[in-house]
Design an enzyme around this catalytic site. Structure first.
Site, PDB file in Angstrom:
ATOM      1  N   PRO A  23      92.787  34.584 108.422  1.00 50.96           N
ATOM      2  CG  PRO A  23      94.408  33.131 107.823  1.00 50.96           C
ATOM      3  CD  PRO A  23      94.091  34.805 108.113  1.00 50.96           C
ATOM      4  CD  GLN A  98      95.622  30.263 106.109  1.00 53.53           C
ATOM      5  OE1 GLN A  98      94.895  29.455 106.235  1.00 53.53           O
ATOM      6  NE2 GLN A  98      96.463  30.971 107.078  1.00 53.53           N
ATOM      7  CG  HIS A 172      97.896  27.956 107.253  1.00 55.76           C
ATOM      8  ND1 HIS A 172      98.792  28.380 108.276  1.00 55.76           N
ATOM      9  CD2 HIS A 172      96.697  27.305 107.814  1.00 55.76           C
ATOM     10  CE1 HIS A 172      97.933  28.279 109.503  1.00 55.76           C
ATOM     11  NE2 HIS A 172      96.698  27.660 109.253  1.00 55.76           N
ATOM     12  N   GLY A 173     101.817  28.650 106.694  1.00 51.62           N
ATOM     13  CA  GLY A 173     103.088  28.020 107.245  1.00 51.62           C
ATOM     14  C   GLY A 173     102.945  27.859 108.738  1.00 51.62           C
ATOM     15  CE1 TYR A 177      95.659  22.112 109.852  1.00 53.22           C
ATOM     16  CE2 TYR A 177      96.252  24.290 110.566  1.00 53.22           C
ATOM     17  CZ  TYR A 177      95.209  23.138 110.462  1.00 53.22           C
ATOM     18  OH  TYR A 177      94.338  23.240 111.151  1.00 53.22           O
ATOM     19  NE  ARG A 224      97.780  33.811 110.269  1.00 53.15           N
ATOM     20  CZ  ARG A 224      96.747  33.468 111.164  1.00 53.15           C
ATOM     21  NH1 ARG A 224      96.027  32.424 111.119  1.00 53.15           N
ATOM     22  NH2 ARG A 224      96.088  34.464 111.991  1.00 53.15           N
ATOM     23  N   GLY A 288      95.130  30.530 121.701  1.00 56.96           N
ATOM     24  CA  GLY A 288      94.724  29.856 122.948  1.00 56.96           C
ATOM     25  C   GLY A 288      94.145  30.948 123.657  1.00 56.96           C
ATOM     26  NE  ARG A 313      89.628  34.255 119.033  1.00 59.92           N
ATOM     27  CZ  ARG A 313      90.237  33.926 119.963  1.00 59.92           C
ATOM     28  NH1 ARG A 313      89.728  33.176 120.899  1.00 59.92           N
ATOM     29  NH2 ARG A 313      91.435  34.328 120.160  1.00 59.92           N
TER      30      ARG A 313
END
Length: 355
Positions: A23, A98, A172-173, A177, A224, A288, A313
């Site tokens: 996602p 997601q 989305h864990g 968030y 996730r 990162g 990406r």
């Protein structure tokens, strides 16, 4: 040795390979949170992935983290996803939505509501709003009786996703968030049954996941997680024990998969692999890290026991990423300036190799 291009049975859903499109927020929905024909084209172009997981989709109004992201909070938003499901299926693909509730990572100017969270603790920095960047606001701490309503929103959105023809959902864990905020030791300062002890801090994640399972079945639900990621200012104490406890409770739900980001050290991730006896999906690159995931990263985690590998990406500029990985063709680099919002440039105009 497990190979990336072998097929895989994901709870009855046959994946032709073990490559998953991770996602990634691309912010191409309408102002009303509707999926668009352009989004349908984008995902259909990438349908050779074993599984596609869409952008983060808000499950209810207060959960919308940014303008121009898609929702599954209304029937109209759900119906707009039908074109995406149909386009992906026409190209032979499979797609999960997601479900991403922003919690404190949002702004009242986005949806006209005061942000909510486990505690009245603002996230760090700014977020994008309809009028530009703005400092994150102090969220309203949810009353104990209100928490189940926010957990139930994931199940309601999951039901809409299936009605729209999507193949499943991923909660989305990760990445700070709402679910991650409840897991946290600094965003969650509660003293009720949703805060304090490890047992209490995992409760919201389990209730949200169980609600989705109740609505659509565990075989079509994933989650996730990003242990120790530190994203959006979320910190965790007793991380190993926290995630082992969470996986133990999730194990009773017969989920399609757990999706781990490589945000913790390898030792912790390997411990979580041992603790989780279901399908494990690993995103092998820390968010990162500037580099894109590659075949070497994928094979490392397949050798470490992962069943599926997600690429983020690398899928942006390579709609045919699976074939490029298979043949050793060059992996194109995406244009960072067109990651978010905009038109087809940097979204649906990336060519396949040799085109």
């Amino acid at each position: 040795m497990t190979q990336l291009f072998e097929s895989y049975d994901l709870a009855g859903l046959t994946l032709p390979n073990r490559v998953v499109m991770a996602p990634m927020s691309r912010v191409r929905a309408t102002v009303d949170g509707l999926a668009t024909p352009q989004m349908a084209t984008y995902f259909a172009q990438r349908a050779t992935a074993g599984l596609i997981v869409t952008d983060g989709v808000f499950p209810n109004a207060v959960g919308q983290s940014n303008p121009m992201i898609p929702g599954l909070a209304t029937d109209a938003q759900a119906e707009s996803w039908r074109q995406v499901a149909d386009a992906v299926h026409t190209e032979g693909g499979r797609v999960f939505a997601q479900l991403m509730h922003g919690g404190r990572i949002t702004h009242s100017s986005i949806h006209g509501l005061q942000p909510v969270g486990p505690s009245a603790v603002a996230g760090p920095g700014t977020t994008f709003t309809p009028t530009g960047p703005a400092a994150l606001e102090v969220p309203r701490a949810l009353e104990t009786a209100e928490v189940p309503e926010q957990a139930a929103a994931y199940g309601e959105a999951a039901a809409r996703a299936i009605e729209a023809g999507l193949d499943g959902v991923e909660l989305h864990g990760a990445n700070g968030y709402l679910i991650g905020q409840f897991l946290s030791s600094n965003a969650n300062l509660r003293t009720d049954l949703y805060g304090g002890s490890i047992e209490n801090r995992v409760r919201f994640a389990v209730e949200a996941t169980a609600g989705a399972v109740e609505r659509i079945g565990g075989h079509r639900v994933g989650i996730r997680l990003s242990p120790d990621a530190g994203i959006w200012g979320v910190e965790e104490t007793e991380t190993r024990e926290l995630y082992l406890a969470l996986l133990e409770q999730l194990g009773a739900l017969d989920l399609a998969y757990v999706h781990l980001e490589a945000t913790a050290d390898d030792g912790l991730l390997l411990d979580l692999r041992k603790a989780w006896d279901g399908t494990l999906l690993v995103n092998p690159v820390h968010p990162g890290r500037p580099q894109q995931a590659n075949l070497e990263d994928a094979q490392k985690w397949l050798d470490n026991g992962a069943d599926l590998i997600s690429f983020g990406r690398a899928f942006i500029a390579n709609p045919d990423l699976v074939e490029r990985l298979r043949t050793g063709a060059p992996i194109a680099t995406p244009d960072v300036e067109t990651y978010y919002m905009g038109d087809e440039r940097g979204y649906t105009d990336y060519p396949t190799h040799g085109a």
